[in-house]
Scaffold this motif. Structure first.
Motif, mmCIF file in Angstrom:
data_model
loop_
_atom_site.group_PDB
_atom_site.id
_atom_site.type_symbol
_atom_site.label_atom_id
_atom_site.label_comp_id
_atom_site.label_asym_id
_atom_site.label_seq_id
_atom_site.Cartn_x
_atom_site.Cartn_y
_atom_site.Cartn_z
ATOM 1 N N PHE A 86 71.163 -27.003 10.092
ATOM 2 C CA PHE A 86 72.560 -27.353 10.333
ATOM 3 C C PHE A 86 72.795 -28.844 10.096
ATOM 4 C CE2 PHE A 86 76.192 -28.572 12.940
ATOM 5 C CZ PHE A 86 77.127 -27.616 12.559
ATOM 6 N N GLU A 87 71.933 -29.670 10.637
ATOM 7 C CA GLU A 87 72.118 -31.115 10.504
ATOM 8 C C GLU A 87 71.963 -31.570 9.060
ATOM 9 O OE1 GLU A 87 69.438 -32.803 13.351
ATOM 10 O OE2 GLU A 87 70.691 -32.233 15.067
ATOM 11 N N ARG A 88 71.080 -30.929 8.325
ATOM 12 C CA ARG A 88 70.903 -31.292 6.913
ATOM 13 C C ARG A 88 72.157 -30.963 6.107
ATOM 14 N NH1 ARG A 88 66.446 -27.900 4.265
ATOM 15 N NH2 ARG A 88 65.192 -28.969 5.842
ATOM 16 N N TYR A 89 72.697 -29.765 6.329
ATOM 17 C CA TYR A 89 73.892 -29.369 5.579
ATOM 18 C C TYR A 89 75.096 -30.206 6.008
ATOM 19 C CZ TYR A 89 77.444 -26.313 3.489
ATOM 20 O OH TYR A 89 78.494 -25.821 2.755
ATOM 21 N N ALA A 90 75.226 -30.449 7.303
ATOM 22 C CA ALA A 90 76.317 -31.290 7.791
ATOM 23 C C ALA A 90 76.216 -32.692 7.202
ATOM 24 C CB ALA A 90 76.300 -31.349 9.316
ATOM 25 N N ALA A 95 78.285 -36.905 3.554
ATOM 26 C CA ALA A 95 78.103 -37.810 2.422
ATOM 27 C C ALA A 95 79.124 -37.541 1.322
ATOM 28 C CB ALA A 95 76.687 -37.669 1.870
ATOM 29 N N ALA A 96 79.447 -36.265 1.119
ATOM 30 C CA ALA A 96 80.408 -35.895 0.077
ATOM 31 C C ALA A 96 81.844 -36.162 0.502
ATOM 32 C CB ALA A 96 80.232 -34.430 -0.290
ATOM 33 N N HIS A 97 82.095 -36.186 1.822
ATOM 34 C CA HIS A 97 83.461 -36.345 2.335
ATOM 35 C C HIS A 97 83.463 -37.362 3.477
ATOM 36 C CE1 HIS A 97 84.584 -32.741 0.038
ATOM 37 N NE2 HIS A 97 83.487 -32.179 0.521
ATOM 38 N N PRO A 98 83.275 -38.630 3.172
ATOM 39 C CA PRO A 98 83.190 -39.647 4.231
ATOM 40 C C PRO A 98 84.463 -39.782 5.067
ATOM 41 C CG PRO A 98 83.343 -40.661 2.056
ATOM 42 C CD PRO A 98 83.097 -39.210 1.836
ATOM 43 N N ASP A 99 85.571 -39.256 4.584
ATOM 44 C CA ASP A 99 86.824 -39.328 5.327
ATOM 45 C C ASP A 99 86.985 -38.194 6.339
ATOM 46 O OD1 ASP A 99 86.906 -37.657 3.014
ATOM 47 O OD2 ASP A 99 89.091 -37.491 3.201
ATOM 48 N N VAL A 105 83.705 -31.710 9.787
ATOM 49 C CA VAL A 105 82.360 -31.518 9.240
ATOM 50 C C VAL A 105 81.696 -30.325 9.921
ATOM 51 C CG1 VAL A 105 80.042 -32.487 9.082
ATOM 52 C CG2 VAL A 105 82.021 -33.907 8.522
ATOM 53 N N ARG A 106 81.802 -30.247 11.237
ATOM 54 C CA ARG A 106 81.186 -29.146 11.983
ATOM 55 C C ARG A 106 81.778 -27.805 11.550
ATOM 56 N NH1 ARG A 106 78.672 -27.762 16.870
ATOM 57 N NH2 ARG A 106 79.611 -25.994 17.937
ATOM 58 N N SER A 148 75.440 -21.411 -1.272
ATOM 59 C CA SER A 148 76.412 -22.117 -0.436
ATOM 60 C C SER A 148 77.819 -21.968 -0.998
ATOM 61 C CB SER A 148 76.056 -23.603 -0.347
ATOM 62 O OG SER A 148 76.332 -24.248 -1.587
ATOM 63 N N PRO A 149 78.847 -22.244 -0.194
ATOM 64 C CA PRO A 149 80.219 -22.196 -0.704
ATOM 65 C C PRO A 149 80.440 -23.142 -1.876
ATOM 66 C CG PRO A 149 80.232 -22.218 1.692
ATOM 67 C CD PRO A 149 78.819 -22.480 1.264
ATOM 68 N N GLU A 150 79.752 -24.292 -1.836
ATOM 69 C CA GLU A 150 79.926 -25.270 -2.911
ATOM 70 C C GLU A 150 79.313 -24.785 -4.218
ATOM 71 O OE1 GLU A 150 80.664 -26.973 0.852
ATOM 72 O OE2 GLU A 150 78.753 -26.125 0.160
#
Length: 217
Positions: A86-90, A95-99, A105-106, A148-150
């Protein structure tokens, strides 16, 4: 549940757990299920499931059309490993969405990896699986297991409109067999099915979950 409810939804965590104490059992001891090694690790935890979940899988295989079999990919996941995933994916999402806010994110992370504290895999209640033919070849399901969804552009969602008719038909075959024996699907992952966990309890309006997170051994 008529709309997609994510694992991060507070309603999932709010479901009480009355663990029935059912043991984890090794799926590999039952010749009726084909077991894939892609998630194998030294402890063999990946091949464990609560006994009641395995019994239902054995019933489900009998409901499949002739020539098709279930391919078991992963069951139990120790809480520490779930937390790591979970922490790795989060972290990748941050990183991809710093905003994005921590809450966003969760929520986004829970489409693909359950928050550790309520994870069905860590309760031994969830199974990732697919279909194979008589020769052991995986059927077209639209995406690989664990896409993954991405990377799948959302095609990992069970009811994704972007997959072909063959994949859609195969997902229906898998879903019909597993639903008939009481398992529920996590709708952002066509391969993820569970029984007895908090998500299952919410989906079926059960009063409480039968299985809670536990350590192996």
């Amino acid at each position: 549940m008529n709309k997609i409810v994510l694992m991060s939804d507070p309603r999932v965590a709010a479901v009480p757990v009355t663990d029935c104490g059912e043991p984890l059992v090794d799926v590999r001891l039952r010749d009726a299920l084909a077991v894939d090694a892609r998630r194998a690790e030294p402890s063999g935890a990946f091949a464990q499931l609560r006994e009641g979940v395995l019994i239902r899988l054995l019933r489900a295989r009998q409901l499949l059309p002739d020539g098709l079999r279930l391919l078991f990919v992963e069951g139990y996941r120790p809480p520490a490993l779930q937390r790591e995933y979970f922490e790795r994916y989060a972290g990748t999402l941050r990183a991809a969405h710093p905003d994005w806010s921590p809450a966003r994110v969760r929520e986004a992370a829970s489409r693909y990896v359950s928050p550790p504290e309520i994870a069905p895999h860590s309760a031994g209640a969830a199974v990732d699986l697919t279909l194979v033919d008589a020769e052991g070849r995986e059927l077209d399901m639209g995406t690989p297991v664990n896409a993954s969804p991405e990377e799948s552009d959302g095609a990992c969602y069970t009811d994704a409109a972007t997959i072909g008719p063959e994949a859609r038909a195969n997902r229906r075959v898998l879903g019909a067999a597993l639903s008939a024996v009481g398992l529920v699907n996590y709708p952002t992952e066509w391969w993820h099915w569970s029984y007895g966990d908090r998500y299952w309890a919410l989906a079926t309006e059960a009063g409480s979950a039968l299985y809670g997170p536990r350590e192996l051994g």
